[in-house]
Design a protein around this motif. Structure first.
Motif, PDB file in Angstrom:
ATOM      1  N   ILE A 456       0.832  -1.208   0.000  1.00  0.00           N
ATOM      2  CA  ILE A 456       0.000   0.000   0.000  1.00  0.00           C
ATOM      3  C   ILE A 456       0.862   1.252   0.000  1.00  0.00           C
ATOM      4  CG2 ILE A 456      -1.652   1.319   1.382  1.00  0.00           C
ATOM      5  CD1 ILE A 456      -2.869  -1.310   2.272  1.00  0.00           C
ATOM      6  N   SER A 457       1.930   1.271   0.795  1.00  0.00           N
ATOM      7  CA  SER A 457       2.787   2.463   0.860  1.00  0.00           C
ATOM      8  C   SER A 457       3.438   2.760  -0.480  1.00  0.00           C
ATOM      9  CB  SER A 457       3.854   2.264   1.939  1.00  0.00           C
ATOM     10  OG  SER A 457       4.736   1.193   1.586  1.00  0.00           O
ATOM     11  N   SER A 520     -10.861   1.692   5.895  1.00  0.00           N
ATOM     12  CA  SER A 520     -10.682   1.495   4.460  1.00  0.00           C
ATOM     13  C   SER A 520     -11.639   0.431   3.972  1.00  0.00           C
ATOM     14  CB  SER A 520      -9.234   1.075   4.178  1.00  0.00           C
ATOM     15  OG  SER A 520      -9.002  -0.229   4.721  1.00  0.00           O
ATOM     16  N   TRP A 759      -6.130  10.174   3.837  1.00  0.00           N
ATOM     17  CA  TRP A 759      -5.584   8.949   3.250  1.00  0.00           C
ATOM     18  C   TRP A 759      -6.649   7.862   3.058  1.00  0.00           C
ATOM     19  CZ3 TRP A 759      -0.886   9.320   1.338  1.00  0.00           C
ATOM     20  CH2 TRP A 759       0.000  10.250   1.869  1.00  0.00           C
ATOM     21  N   ILE A 763      -5.997   4.860   0.307  1.00  0.00           N
ATOM     22  CA  ILE A 763      -5.687   3.519   0.814  1.00  0.00           C
ATOM     23  C   ILE A 763      -6.771   2.525   0.405  1.00  0.00           C
ATOM     24  CG2 ILE A 763      -5.474   2.166   2.935  1.00  0.00           C
ATOM     25  CD1 ILE A 763      -3.984   4.498   4.166  1.00  0.00           C
TER      26      ILE A 763
END
Length: 980
Positions: A456-457, A520, A759, A763
């Motif tokens: 994900i990062s 998320s 985010w 995400i």
């Protein structure tokens, strides 16, 4: 038809003429509109607008007058002049502006006075929020919106640009509080939050010190009521300043500010025209609909009030609230219940380097639904043209997690070397800080969630640090020590208190947590399941009998003997059985006796072959076929279940699932639990039907899942309820553990974020991308679905078959027995019926033959004597020829009839090809024996050729037939021989 149509039309025209004559004959109703305006020019425009109303009255008998004064800046003097010069004229409605020189002085005294005398007032410049209070200003309306309605436009602007978090700056007076209150009420519906509220004293122009904390906030969208504030670096790139109408009038508005301006806000003459127009339209509609018939009840002096009940002023006020003017100069005019104008038109103004420039608008002159149109050519703070994100997005995030195998594995860094030393797995440093002792312990983390975090990062482009939750729990909402209010602890508590930015762990998405944090999209779907220790099944010497219950074995053995007995009886009493066939070639040994029937039944069931004795009758054979089908099903079922029991005889779970009686009705001998302060505990607490289980578990719950699993393994805990992913992983590793029952309480696992985090969307999209690429499935196979090779393949023994499983087979056998018994009765009845019919037919046939023979004898005898007599009358030569011809014909007939002898009565040969005797009954005939007519001819008559007509027997022209055995034939032959 024509006169029926014309008659109503004549009546309507007559009524119109009468009404017109009455209007012409009666004086018009005088409507006086008063005005308190700012200048002579405004008074002239007002008088002109009122006079124009008289041109539009049509058939309504009304006349509009006007009276006006110029507003005095002194409120008391303004009220006195209003009473002396306007109210005294008996006005029905008022239009009020502002004093000369500006609109800073609101017409409060005019509104008070008119409200006391119930005179409707339409303000054309007053925008203070106080006029919306109907308790103070009960009859006040306005064609301009109040200042706090700017919040509606700001909200639409935020929605247009997608900004979800703002900093709100406002004054501490009534106007500031009203606009903040309206904005918060509207923003809550659109999920827009106010991160910080900054207040300043009204009239204080040096509140720059209050803005020092703004850079530390996440939001970069600032809604100030004043233009002061922007001498610091807050007007740099990334900020958004949306200012009010009042602030946009300043001369030092900084570059990049975005504000509003009301369309025709200060055009007094335009608002006068619109106000007078809507007044005239309202009053005409009231008179037209008979809601208002007179206005004579108005007060003509401030010294008395004529009425406190239902007055014409109240009726006109309610009519104005309901009226709508679509073609107004300032746009569509409608009022809400507070008398404030709806759907005004605003211009968006942008301070650019060359000056203030209009960049769009909000509102629509023709439509009720507001429209927003704004240009992309806007200069934002920092003198840039790219729309700011509206948030101060930090790209280095703090991630909190905890040990939860197989999603997160941990180890002490001192035991296995630095994190990442094992090249086969992706490890991250994750320290744990004990908040009580402030001692830091260094750990390394790896597993499903850590690899997902790395992916994900890389997709979203942020960096991160990972630490283990301080209290090593997921988090629950409860009171802390010495606190009266509930707070979150665990990982959720760190997120709420902004000690962490993300939770990357197997965090269950539930409503309790979603009220305080964002989630998320789920990265995995799962449910709850129960972990227990396997219980071994005991084996015994009679295990081969396990496929069937004892009842079923007894019924199978009983069925064999019953079927054998019924077979014997069916074959014994059937007319087609061997016992009934006396002339059959079968010996007595081939007959189906009781022992043979028993052997037959057991042979069919055990598939061991069948001896000589088999059913002969049809009824017994039907039962035999049914029994063979029964035997096939029984043998196949037994064989399959025996193999299953012997091969798959493995340990099984001690409970069946969440509905097991030992869970629903807890007792001291069976202990089960879950983890404290977990989503599973919240689930049981939330479900009413599981409240009994929750109370049972509440005092027994463990601090961690690892402790509970060890307790199950060591027989200290009978069942552990937890997430299916974790328990299936543990059951796959440990051969002594097994999961019981089906999944329940299905949910999803997600990444936790702070409320309204910037985010969240990125995400979530990254997780969906990993699902599409198959990365999540790959992680499942690598970490969760990986089974131990030491454990045998799991299998569950099939259920023991009982009577309910095999009842259909026994019903089939019973049906076969009933069918056999029924058929044998049918056979016996049919045989008896056929025997009687055959006897009756034989008797009838014999009687008919005797009767027919006698008739033929007499007839032929008579014909023969007639013929002989005729022969005697003919010449001798002719007679001889005739006799010779007759003798040849009769000889030929005899040869043809005896060609098929020997025959029986039915014409069937007596001897078969194989030489065996026929079983058919009847009497045998041989040549030379005297035959009856039907025996010889098979019921066919012989017709000799027609004889030539004789003179003496011309009337004998019918055809004649003579039987071979006719007695006259012998006499004739003897006579013929003499002739020959």
């Amino acid at each position: 038809m024509a006169h029926k149509t014309i008659l109503p039309l004549i009546i309507i025209i007559h009524k119109l003429l009468v009404s017109e004559s009455q209007n012409i004959g009666s004086p018009p109703e005088i409507i006086t509109i008063g005005g308190v305006l700012s200048s002579k020019i405004a008074q002239m425009e007002f008088e002109k607008s009122v006079n124009n109303l008289n041109l539009l009255n049509g058939r309504i008998n009304l006349h509009f007058n006007s009276t006006s004064i110029i507003m005095d800046p002194n409120p008391i003097q303004s009220a006195i002049k209003l009473c002396d010069n306007v109210v005294s004229q008996g006005v029905q409605v008022m239009v009020v502006s502002h004093p000369p020189g500006g609109d800073s002085q609101p017409p409060i005294s005019v509104s008070y006075t008119c409200g006391f005398y119930q005179i409707p007032v339409i303000g054309i410049s007053a925008r203070d929020s106080a006029f919306s209070d109907k308790n103070v200003h009960p009859t006040f309306l306005r064609t301009v919106p109040p200042y706090f309605h700017q919040a509606d436009v700001w909200l639409e602007l935020l929605k247009h640009y997608g900004w979800k978090k703002v900093i709100f700056i406002h004054s501490m007076d009534e106007e500031g509080r009203m606009i903040l209150s309206r904005f918060q009420a509207l923003a809550e519906k659109e999920d827009i939050s106010v991160e910080e509220t900054i207040k300043y004293e009204a009239g204080d122009n040096s509140f720059e010190s209050l803005l020092t904390d703004i850079p530390s906030f996440e939001s970069r969208v600032i809604l100030p009521i004043s233009y002061e504030a922007t001498k610091r670096s807050l007007m740099g790139e990334g900020y958004v300043w949306i200012v009010s109408e009042q602030a946009m009038k300043a001369t030092n508005v900084p570059v990049g500010a975005l504000g509003l301006e009301l369309f025709n806000a200060t055009a007094e003459n335009v608002h006068i025209k619109d106000a007078v127009t809507i007044i005239g339209k309202t009053i005409r509609n009231l008179f037209k609909n008979d809601n208002l018939t007179t206005v004579s009840d108005v007060s003509n002096s401030c010294k008395n009030r004529k009425s406190l009940g239902e007055t014409s002023g109240k009726i006109i006020y309610r009519g104005l609230l309901k009226e709508r003017l679509d073609n107004a100069i300032t746009g569509q005019i409608t009022f809400n219940n507070d008398g404030d104008r709806l759907n005004p038109i605003y211009y968006f103004k942008n301070r650019q380097p060359m000056g203030i420039v209009p960049v769009g608008y909000f509102g629509n002159k023709e439509a009720m639904v507001p429209a927003l149109d704004i240009s992309d050519n806007i200069t934002w703070p920092g003198n840039i043209n790219t729309k700011p994100k509206g948030l101060n997005i930090v790209t280095h995030l703090e991630v909190v997690t905890l040990e939860a195998k197989p999603f997160v594995h941990t180890r002490l860094r001192s035991e296995g070397g630095p994190c990442g030393s094992d090249k086969e797995k992706f490890e991250l440093p994750c320290n744990h800080v004990n908040m009580s002792t402030n001692v830091t312990t260094e750990y390394c983390c790896w597993g499903y969630c850590m690899e997902m975090l790395r992916e994900i990062s890389q997709m979203v482009n942020f960096t991160y640090d990972v630490h283990i939750s301080h209290d090593k729990t997921f988090g629950s909402f409860e009171k802390r020590r010495g606190s009266k209010t509930k707070q979150w602890n665990g990982m959720v508590g760190e997120l709420v208190s902004k000690q962490a930015d993300l939770i990357v762990a197997p965090l269950t998405i539930n409503p309790e947590r979603a009220n305080y944090i964002d989630f998320s999209k789920p990265f995995k779907y799962q449910g709850l399941i129960i972990l227990v220790k396997k219980t071994a099944k005991s084996s015994n010497l009679a295990s081969f009998l396990q496929p069937f219950q004892d009842t079923l074995w007894i019924l199978v053995g009983l069925s064999v003997h019953v079927v054998a007995l019924v077979l014997y009886l069916l074959d014994r009493f059937s007319p087609f059985g061997r016992f009934k066939l006396a002339k059959s070639d079968d010996t007595e040994e081939d007959a189906l006796n009781l022992s043979s029937a028993m052997w037959f039944a057991w042979g069919v069931l055990l598939n061991s072959g069948i001896g000589e004795g088999t059913p002969r009758s049809f009824s017994a054979r039907v039962l035999g076929m049914v029994w063979a089908g029964f035997a096939m099903i029984i043998v196949a079922s037994y064989t399959a279940n025996l193999a299953a029991f012997l091969v798959l005889d493995r340990p099984e779970a001690s409970i069946t699932g969440i509905d097991d009686a030992r869970l629903r009705n807890p007792n001291e001998n069976f202990n089960y639990s879950t983890v404290k302060n977990s989503a599973v505990e919240m689930y049981f607490k939330r479900q009413v039907e599981l409240s009994t289980m929750y109370r049972q578990m509440e005092e027994r719950n463990y601090l961690t899942a690892e402790d509970a699993i060890d307790a199950v393994r060591n027989n200290k805990l009978d069942a552990f309820i937890w997430d299916s992913s974790r328990l299936e992983y543990e059951a796959a590793k440990d051969c002594d553990l097994i999961v019981a029952g089906e999944l329940f309480g299905r949910s999803g696992l997600g990444v936790g974020l702070q409320k309204r985090s910037p985010w969240t969307h990125d995400i979530s999209m990254a997780i969906l991308g990993l699902h599409e690429k198959g990365k999540m499935e790959q992680l499942d196979n690598e970490w969760i679905l990986k089974e131990s090779s030491e454990c045998p393949l799991e299998g569950s023994a099939p259920a023991t078959l009982g009577l309910t499983n095999m009842a259909g087979v026994f019903m089939m056998v019973a049906g076969g027995i009933v069918a056999g018994v029924f058929l044998i009765f049918v056979e016996i009845t049919y045989k008896r019926y056929r025997g009687l019919k055959e006897k009756e037919l034989e008797l009838a046939r014999n009687a008919a033959d005797r009767w027919r023979g006698n008739i033929e004898k007499r007839k032929k005898l008579r014909e023969t004597w007639d013929y002989i007599r005729a022969m005697k009358d003919q010449p001798s030569t002719s007679v001889r020829e005739k006799r010779r011809t007759l003798r040849q014909t009769l000889q030929r007939q005899r040869d043809e009839q005896f060609a098929a002898i020997p025959i029986n009565m039915k014409g069937i040969p007596l001897n078969t090809n194989d030489g065996s005797n026929s079983s058919m009954q009847g009497e045998t005939h041989y040549p030379g024996k005297r035959l009856s007519y039907t025996e010889a001819t098979g019921s066919k008559l012989y017709s000799p050729p027609p004889q030539p007509s004789l003179p003496s027997a011309s009337s004998q022209s019918e055809s004649r037939s003579v039987t071979i055995n006719n007695p006259a034939y012998g006499d004739l032959m003897s006579q013929d021989d003499n002739f020959v």
